[in-house]
Design a protein around this motif. Sequence first.
Motif, PDB file in Angstrom:
ATOM      1  N   GLY A  91       1.914   7.001   6.361  1.00  0.00           N
ATOM      2  CA  GLY A  91       0.658   7.672   6.081  1.00  0.00           C
ATOM      3  C   GLY A  91       0.798   8.684   4.957  1.00  0.00           C
ATOM      4  O   GLY A  91       1.912   9.082   4.577  1.00  0.00           O
ATOM      5  N   CYS A  92      -0.327   9.114   4.402  1.00  0.00           N
ATOM      6  CA  CYS A  92      -0.319  10.150   3.371  1.00  0.00           C
ATOM      7  C   CYS A  92       0.347  11.405   3.937  1.00  0.00           C
ATOM      8  O   CYS A  92       0.001  11.861   5.030  1.00  0.00           O
ATOM      9  CB  CYS A  92      -1.739  10.477   2.941  1.00  0.00           C
ATOM     10  SG  CYS A  92      -2.639   9.061   2.284  1.00  0.00           S
ATOM     11  N   GLY A  93       1.321  11.932   3.206  1.00  0.00           N
ATOM     12  CA  GLY A  93       2.057  13.093   3.677  1.00  0.00           C
ATOM     13  C   GLY A  93       3.327  12.749   4.416  1.00  0.00           C
ATOM     14  O   GLY A  93       4.112  13.631   4.752  1.00  0.00           O
ATOM     15  N   GLY A  94       3.566  11.432   4.679  1.00  0.00           N
ATOM     16  CA  GLY A  94       4.770  11.013   5.383  1.00  0.00           C
ATOM     17  C   GLY A  94       5.919  10.735   4.428  1.00  0.00           C
ATOM     18  O   GLY A  94       5.746  10.634   3.213  1.00  0.00           O
ATOM     19  N   VAL A  95       7.121  10.603   4.989  1.00  0.00           N
ATOM     20  CA  VAL A  95       8.309  10.307   4.175  1.00  0.00           C
ATOM     21  C   VAL A  95       8.353   8.814   3.899  1.00  0.00           C
ATOM     22  O   VAL A  95       8.355   7.991   4.817  1.00  0.00           O
ATOM     23  CB  VAL A  95       9.596  10.764   4.894  1.00  0.00           C
ATOM     24  CG1 VAL A  95      10.826  10.340   4.096  1.00  0.00           C
ATOM     25  CG2 VAL A  95       9.581  12.278   5.096  1.00  0.00           C
ATOM     26  N   LEU A  96       8.418   8.455   2.599  1.00  0.00           N
ATOM     27  CA  LEU A  96       8.407   7.053   2.192  1.00  0.00           C
ATOM     28  C   LEU A  96       9.827   6.486   2.150  1.00  0.00           C
ATOM     29  O   LEU A  96      10.083   5.379   2.623  1.00  0.00           O
ATOM     30  CB  LEU A  96       7.730   6.925   0.828  1.00  0.00           C
ATOM     31  CG  LEU A  96       7.385   5.530   0.328  1.00  0.00           C
ATOM     32  CD1 LEU A  96       6.480   4.789   1.316  1.00  0.00           C
ATOM     33  CD2 LEU A  96       6.712   5.604  -1.042  1.00  0.00           C
ATOM     34  N   TYR A  97      10.766   7.235   1.580  1.00  0.00           N
ATOM     35  CA  TYR A  97      12.178   6.841   1.534  1.00  0.00           C
ATOM     36  C   TYR A  97      12.993   8.081   1.199  1.00  0.00           C
ATOM     37  O   TYR A  97      12.447   9.182   1.033  1.00  0.00           O
ATOM     38  CB  TYR A  97      12.417   5.715   0.515  1.00  0.00           C
ATOM     39  CG  TYR A  97      12.011   6.026  -0.900  1.00  0.00           C
ATOM     40  CD1 TYR A  97      12.924   6.534  -1.829  1.00  0.00           C
ATOM     41  CD2 TYR A  97      10.703   5.807  -1.338  1.00  0.00           C
ATOM     42  CE1 TYR A  97      12.555   6.816  -3.136  1.00  0.00           C
ATOM     43  CE2 TYR A  97      10.317   6.085  -2.645  1.00  0.00           C
ATOM     44  CZ  TYR A  97      11.245   6.595  -3.533  1.00  0.00           C
ATOM     45  OH  TYR A  97      10.876   6.876  -4.820  1.00  0.00           O
ATOM     46  N   PRO A 103      14.109  13.666   1.185  1.00  0.00           N
ATOM     47  CA  PRO A 103      12.916  12.848   1.372  1.00  0.00           C
ATOM     48  C   PRO A 103      12.082  12.736   0.092  1.00  0.00           C
ATOM     49  O   PRO A 103      11.993  13.685  -0.693  1.00  0.00           O
ATOM     50  CB  PRO A 103      12.141  13.586   2.459  1.00  0.00           C
ATOM     51  CG  PRO A 103      12.593  15.006   2.350  1.00  0.00           C
ATOM     52  CD  PRO A 103      14.032  14.954   1.927  1.00  0.00           C
ATOM     53  N   VAL A 104      11.511  11.566  -0.099  1.00  0.00           N
ATOM     54  CA  VAL A 104      10.470  11.353  -1.106  1.00  0.00           C
ATOM     55  C   VAL A 104       9.185  11.080  -0.325  1.00  0.00           C
ATOM     56  O   VAL A 104       9.119  10.143   0.469  1.00  0.00           O
ATOM     57  CB  VAL A 104      10.804  10.180  -2.035  1.00  0.00           C
ATOM     58  CG1 VAL A 104       9.648   9.936  -3.016  1.00  0.00           C
ATOM     59  CG2 VAL A 104      12.102  10.451  -2.797  1.00  0.00           C
ATOM     60  N   VAL A 105       8.184  11.926  -0.537  1.00  0.00           N
ATOM     61  CA  VAL A 105       6.973  11.917   0.284  1.00  0.00           C
ATOM     62  C   VAL A 105       5.901  11.053  -0.365  1.00  0.00           C
ATOM     63  O   VAL A 105       5.758  11.017  -1.592  1.00  0.00           O
ATOM     64  CB  VAL A 105       6.462  13.362   0.470  1.00  0.00           C
ATOM     65  CG1 VAL A 105       5.123  13.374   1.216  1.00  0.00           C
ATOM     66  CG2 VAL A 105       7.490  14.186   1.230  1.00  0.00           C
ATOM     67  N   LEU A 106       5.142  10.343   0.481  1.00  0.00           N
ATOM     68  CA  LEU A 106       3.969   9.615   0.000  1.00  0.00           C
ATOM     69  C   LEU A 106       2.769  10.554  -0.001  1.00  0.00           C
ATOM     70  O   LEU A 106       2.415  11.138   1.026  1.00  0.00           O
ATOM     71  CB  LEU A 106       3.666   8.419   0.910  1.00  0.00           C
ATOM     72  CG  LEU A 106       2.324   7.707   0.639  1.00  0.00           C
ATOM     73  CD1 LEU A 106       2.343   7.035  -0.737  1.00  0.00           C
ATOM     74  CD2 LEU A 106       2.007   6.701   1.728  1.00  0.00           C
ATOM     75  N   LEU A 107       2.149  10.707  -1.152  1.00  0.00           N
ATOM     76  CA  LEU A 107       0.880  11.418  -1.257  1.00  0.00           C
ATOM     77  C   LEU A 107      -0.154  10.447  -1.819  1.00  0.00           C
ATOM     78  O   LEU A 107       0.189   9.506  -2.542  1.00  0.00           O
ATOM     79  CB  LEU A 107       1.008  12.644  -2.160  1.00  0.00           C
ATOM     80  CG  LEU A 107       1.933  13.743  -1.616  1.00  0.00           C
ATOM     81  CD1 LEU A 107       2.076  14.888  -2.621  1.00  0.00           C
ATOM     82  CD2 LEU A 107       1.408  14.284  -0.277  1.00  0.00           C
ATOM     83  N   CYS A 108      -1.414  10.652  -1.458  1.00  0.00           N
ATOM     84  CA  CYS A 108      -2.446   9.689  -1.816  1.00  0.00           C
ATOM     85  C   CYS A 108      -3.191  10.113  -3.069  1.00  0.00           C
ATOM     86  O   CYS A 108      -3.689  11.238  -3.167  1.00  0.00           O
ATOM     87  CB  CYS A 108      -3.410   9.492  -0.652  1.00  0.00           C
ATOM     88  SG  CYS A 108      -2.638   8.595   0.719  1.00  0.00           S
ATOM     89  N   GLY A 109      -3.267   9.194  -4.028  1.00  0.00           N
ATOM     90  CA  GLY A 109      -3.950   9.443  -5.284  1.00  0.00           C
ATOM     91  C   GLY A 109      -3.661   8.323  -6.256  1.00  0.00           C
ATOM     92  O   GLY A 109      -2.730   7.535  -6.070  1.00  0.00           O
ATOM     93  N   THR A 110      -4.447   8.259  -7.306  1.00  0.00           N
ATOM     94  CA  THR A 110      -4.309   7.171  -8.271  1.00  0.00           C
ATOM     95  C   THR A 110      -3.510   7.560  -9.512  1.00  0.00           C
ATOM     96  O   THR A 110      -3.147   6.685 -10.302  1.00  0.00           O
ATOM     97  CB  THR A 110      -5.699   6.691  -8.718  1.00  0.00           C
ATOM     98  OG1 THR A 110      -6.433   7.795  -9.274  1.00  0.00           O
ATOM     99  CG2 THR A 110      -6.479   6.126  -7.527  1.00  0.00           C
ATOM    100  N   VAL A 111      -3.249   8.852  -9.698  1.00  0.00           N
ATOM    101  CA  VAL A 111      -2.466   9.293 -10.856  1.00  0.00           C
ATOM    102  C   VAL A 111      -0.999   9.347 -10.459  1.00  0.00           C
ATOM    103  O   VAL A 111      -0.626  10.077  -9.532  1.00  0.00           O
ATOM    104  CB  VAL A 111      -2.919  10.683 -11.342  1.00  0.00           C
ATOM    105  CG1 VAL A 111      -2.112  11.111 -12.574  1.00  0.00           C
ATOM    106  CG2 VAL A 111      -4.412  10.689 -11.657  1.00  0.00           C
ATOM    107  N   PRO A 112      -0.115   8.588 -11.092  1.00  0.00           N
ATOM    108  CA  PRO A 112       1.300   8.589 -10.706  1.00  0.00           C
ATOM    109  C   PRO A 112       1.970   9.922 -11.055  1.00  0.00           C
ATOM    110  O   PRO A 112       1.516  10.651 -11.950  1.00  0.00           O
ATOM    111  CB  PRO A 112       1.892   7.445 -11.530  1.00  0.00           C
ATOM    112  CG  PRO A 112       0.991   7.329 -12.714  1.00  0.00           C
ATOM    113  CD  PRO A 112      -0.380   7.676 -12.225  1.00  0.00           C
ATOM    114  N   ALA A 113       3.042  10.219 -10.334  1.00  0.00           N
ATOM    115  CA  ALA A 113       3.817  11.428 -10.641  1.00  0.00           C
ATOM    116  C   ALA A 113       4.467  11.274 -12.012  1.00  0.00           C
ATOM    117  O   ALA A 113       5.158  10.290 -12.269  1.00  0.00           O
ATOM    118  CB  ALA A 113       4.882  11.646  -9.568  1.00  0.00           C
ATOM    119  N   TYR A 114       4.233  12.253 -12.880  1.00  0.00           N
ATOM    120  CA  TYR A 114       4.828  12.165 -14.219  1.00  0.00           C
ATOM    121  C   TYR A 114       5.345  13.511 -14.721  1.00  0.00           C
ATOM    122  O   TYR A 114       5.931  13.589 -15.792  1.00  0.00           O
ATOM    123  CB  TYR A 114       3.826  11.586 -15.221  1.00  0.00           C
ATOM    124  CG  TYR A 114       2.630  12.470 -15.508  1.00  0.00           C
ATOM    125  CD1 TYR A 114       2.640  13.343 -16.602  1.00  0.00           C
ATOM    126  CD2 TYR A 114       1.498  12.429 -14.696  1.00  0.00           C
ATOM    127  CE1 TYR A 114       1.541  14.147 -16.880  1.00  0.00           C
ATOM    128  CE2 TYR A 114       0.407  13.226 -14.971  1.00  0.00           C
ATOM    129  CZ  TYR A 114       0.425  14.082 -16.062  1.00  0.00           C
ATOM    130  OH  TYR A 114      -0.661  14.890 -16.334  1.00  0.00           O
TER     131      TYR A 114
END
Length: 363
Positions: A91-97, A103-114
Amino acid sequence: MTRRRWVLAAVAVMIAVVCGVVAMSDADRPAAAARAPAANTGTVEKGTLSARVSGAGTLTYRARSDGSPFVAVNQARGVYTQLPEAGDRVGCGGVLYRVDDRPVVLLCGTVPAYRALRVGVNGRDVRQLNRNLHRLGYDADAHVRIDPADSAFTSKTEQALRGLQRKQGLAVTGALDVGDAVFLPVSVRIAKVTGQVGVSAGPGAPVLSATSDVLQVEVNIDSSQQGEVKRGDRAQITLPGSTPAMGRVAGFGRVAQAAGGQASQASEATIPTFISLEDPAKADGLDEAPVDVDITTKGVDNALSVPVTALVGKAGGGFAVEVVRAGRRELVAVQLGLFDTGGGRVQVEGDLRAGDSVVVPSI
């Protein structure tokens, strides 16, 4: 053969038979109106008609509008120490890997981290961070309120971000490094993992692909019918167990597929079409299950209609129906409108009224 093709084929057969055997000119009408033996008849009806495109579909998980999955691009440096498995949900806000066990966290949005985000930075990427912190409740936990439409990284953002970092095991800095999070449009279901535990996590490399965790329907429609189906068209889906569900056309694949699944430009190619379910919970646990789909492309209310098989061709062109009134048959010219491809009826205009009997072929 689709229902639409069946209907058109039936019309063609009727026209051929009538034009070749019983085509009548205006001079023939008195004979047509003479008393005749009892015939098989259908009824002129008044009501709603719908044109439909039908097909067999499959339940699958929603992703981009063209059916392609979301791709998570890693920006952290180090070694992959933990990766999800296909089918996992994050889910948004959870740990992805994890990289170097961070931890690398999943956040929800369409603009990639740059870039790194910190106090004083502004932009769309900051706005989507603020939206996440607000929707996940981290601003309330920090006793501040973030405007989810704010594109400025303020001290409120910093305080709320510290709460997220503290909960998920990130370094509590109040700033978001470029490798701390991956932004994807929605909460996800992992489709495929391309990274490997123990392998270097290079910035800019895809690590996994994912879909949303919401089921949708994928149905392949004939490329010749693509112009008939539009985004937003309503669809009726028959789930396993004959359970009905409603949905709407959400998007189309970009590449036509031949019967064997290869890209094609042939006339027999199909277009992947994606339908969102109004109540996705009805399909829970049915991933990859086959379904039947009827997409309503056009509709008309309060229309007179006759069975398609009641149509006969007129000498010189046009159509008619043979009406039975008081035991007599009369050939009545009609103008055709919408074909109801699901009900086998066609809209007509002519000297007819609801309840009239029209001759149909014997079965």
